[in-house]
Motif scaffolding. Structure first.
Motif, PDB file in Angstrom:
ATOM      1  N   SER A  73       0.799  -1.161   0.054  1.00 43.04           N
ATOM      2  CA  SER A  73       0.008   0.238  -0.006  1.00 43.04           C
ATOM      3  C   SER A  73       0.869   1.363  -0.012  1.00 43.04           C
ATOM      4  O   SER A  73       1.679   1.431   0.944  1.00 43.04           O
ATOM      5  CB  SER A  73      -0.999  -0.052   1.181  1.00 43.04           C
ATOM      6  OG  SER A  73      -1.661   1.282   1.144  1.00 43.04           O
ATOM      7  N   SER A  74       0.555   2.246  -0.933  1.00 38.24           N
ATOM      8  CA  SER A  74       1.209   3.518  -1.121  1.00 38.24           C
ATOM      9  C   SER A  74       0.430   4.652  -0.504  1.00 38.24           C
ATOM     10  O   SER A  74       0.864   5.698  -0.512  1.00 38.24           O
ATOM     11  CB  SER A  74       1.697   3.718  -2.435  1.00 38.24           C
ATOM     12  OG  SER A  74       0.474   3.767  -3.254  1.00 38.24           O
ATOM     13  N   LYS A  75      -0.763   4.190   0.124  1.00 37.34           N
ATOM     14  CA  LYS A  75      -1.606   5.435   0.274  1.00 37.34           C
ATOM     15  C   LYS A  75      -1.593   5.468   2.075  1.00 37.34           C
ATOM     16  O   LYS A  75      -2.081   4.531   2.591  1.00 37.34           O
ATOM     17  CB  LYS A  75      -3.159   5.154   0.025  1.00 37.34           C
ATOM     18  CG  LYS A  75      -3.365   5.075  -1.531  1.00 37.34           C
ATOM     19  CD  LYS A  75      -4.773   4.855  -2.190  1.00 37.34           C
ATOM     20  CE  LYS A  75      -4.704   4.750  -3.615  1.00 37.34           C
ATOM     21  NZ  LYS A  75      -5.956   4.446  -4.049  1.00 37.34           N
ATOM     22  N   ALA A  76      -1.259   6.551   2.359  1.00 33.33           N
ATOM     23  CA  ALA A  76      -1.010   6.865   3.733  1.00 33.33           C
ATOM     24  C   ALA A  76      -2.219   6.928   4.641  1.00 33.33           C
ATOM     25  O   ALA A  76      -2.109   6.562   5.694  1.00 33.33           O
ATOM     26  CB  ALA A  76      -0.251   8.212   4.146  1.00 33.33           C
ATOM     27  N   THR A  77      -3.394   7.012   3.932  1.00 37.84           N
ATOM     28  CA  THR A  77      -4.412   6.880   4.681  1.00 37.84           C
ATOM     29  C   THR A  77      -5.265   5.403   4.870  1.00 37.84           C
ATOM     30  O   THR A  77      -6.087   5.447   5.627  1.00 37.84           O
ATOM     31  CB  THR A  77      -5.619   7.854   3.789  1.00 37.84           C
ATOM     32  OG1 THR A  77      -5.702   7.273   2.368  1.00 37.84           O
ATOM     33  CG2 THR A  77      -5.120   9.191   3.838  1.00 37.84           C
TER      34      THR A  77
ATOM     35  N   ARG B 213      -3.238  -0.324   6.095  1.00 40.42           N
ATOM     36  CA  ARG B 213      -2.117  -1.243   5.635  1.00 40.42           C
ATOM     37  C   ARG B 213      -0.888  -0.438   5.166  1.00 40.42           C
ATOM     38  O   ARG B 213      -0.081  -0.900   4.340  1.00 40.42           O
ATOM     39  CB  ARG B 213      -2.655  -2.216   4.641  1.00 40.42           C
ATOM     40  CG  ARG B 213      -3.479  -3.239   5.573  1.00 40.42           C
ATOM     41  CD  ARG B 213      -3.772  -4.637   4.579  1.00 40.42           C
ATOM     42  NE  ARG B 213      -2.695  -5.257   4.071  1.00 40.42           N
ATOM     43  CZ  ARG B 213      -1.851  -6.041   4.833  1.00 40.42           C
ATOM     44  NH1 ARG B 213      -2.013  -6.569   6.027  1.00 40.42           N
ATOM     45  NH2 ARG B 213      -0.685  -6.406   4.093  1.00 40.42           N
ATOM     46  N   TYR B 214      -0.971   0.775   5.175  1.00 38.31           N
ATOM     47  CA  TYR B 214       0.135   1.783   4.587  1.00 38.31           C
ATOM     48  C   TYR B 214       1.435   1.104   4.976  1.00 38.31           C
ATOM     49  O   TYR B 214       1.745   0.856   6.099  1.00 38.31           O
ATOM     50  CB  TYR B 214       0.025   3.197   5.011  1.00 38.31           C
ATOM     51  CG  TYR B 214       1.096   4.124   4.454  1.00 38.31           C
ATOM     52  CD1 TYR B 214       1.162   4.329   3.298  1.00 38.31           C
ATOM     53  CD2 TYR B 214       1.967   4.572   5.396  1.00 38.31           C
ATOM     54  CE1 TYR B 214       2.108   5.135   2.587  1.00 38.31           C
ATOM     55  CE2 TYR B 214       2.993   5.528   5.104  1.00 38.31           C
ATOM     56  CZ  TYR B 214       3.035   5.695   3.855  1.00 38.31           C
ATOM     57  OH  TYR B 214       3.977   6.600   3.099  1.00 38.31           O
ATOM     58  N   GLY B 215       2.301   0.968   4.103  1.00 34.81           N
ATOM     59  CA  GLY B 215       3.521   0.636   4.134  1.00 34.81           C
ATOM     60  C   GLY B 215       3.666  -1.214   4.330  1.00 34.81           C
ATOM     61  O   GLY B 215       5.121  -1.477   4.209  1.00 34.81           O
TER      62      GLY B 215
END
Length: 123
Positions: free
Chosen positions: A39-43, A46-48
């Motif tokens: 996941s590249s979406k900080a919101t 599961r970000y990161g």
């Protein structure tokens, strides 16, 4: 590859819509749909984190549908780009003969950003 006469017409980053890479050479299009390993979406929760096996299957499915649209519209070099890891390799290997028959290429991107092309054509 770009040294072989390809000119990038446009790019779209992770949070943008459109073709991730659209390149042109001698009137022929190379279009790429790229998917990451996590996941590249900080919101997101599961970000990161790396995608689960089910998430990998889902985003490969979405990418393949996009490539099928390109095939239907006559794009010369429809290409998908995936992380070169076991989850992605296993899922793509299962459909590789169909992708080759439809002339859909795959860019495999390693953790150190080396790219390998698996395609039924040569760039």
């Amino acid at each position: 590859m770009w040294a072989k006469g390809w000119t990038i017409q446009s790019t779209a980053h992770a949070n943008e819509h459109g073709d991730d890479i659209d390149a042109l050479k001698d009137g022929q299009h190379l279009v790429v749909e790229a998917k990451g390993a996590g996941s590249s979406k900080a919101t997101t929760k599961r970000y990161g984190q790396l995608f689960t096996g089910n998430q990998v299957g889902s985003h490969i499915g979405v990418a393949v549908v996009r490539a099928l649209r390109w095939v239907s519209s006559g794009i010369a070099y429809p290409t998908l780009a995936f992380p070169d890891n076991r989850h992605h390799r296993d899922r793509v290997d299962a459909i590789a003969p169909a992708l080759a028959q439809l002339r859909i290429g795959i860019f495999w991107v390693s953790d150190n950003h080396e790219v390998t092309l698996q395609a039924p054509w040569d760039l």
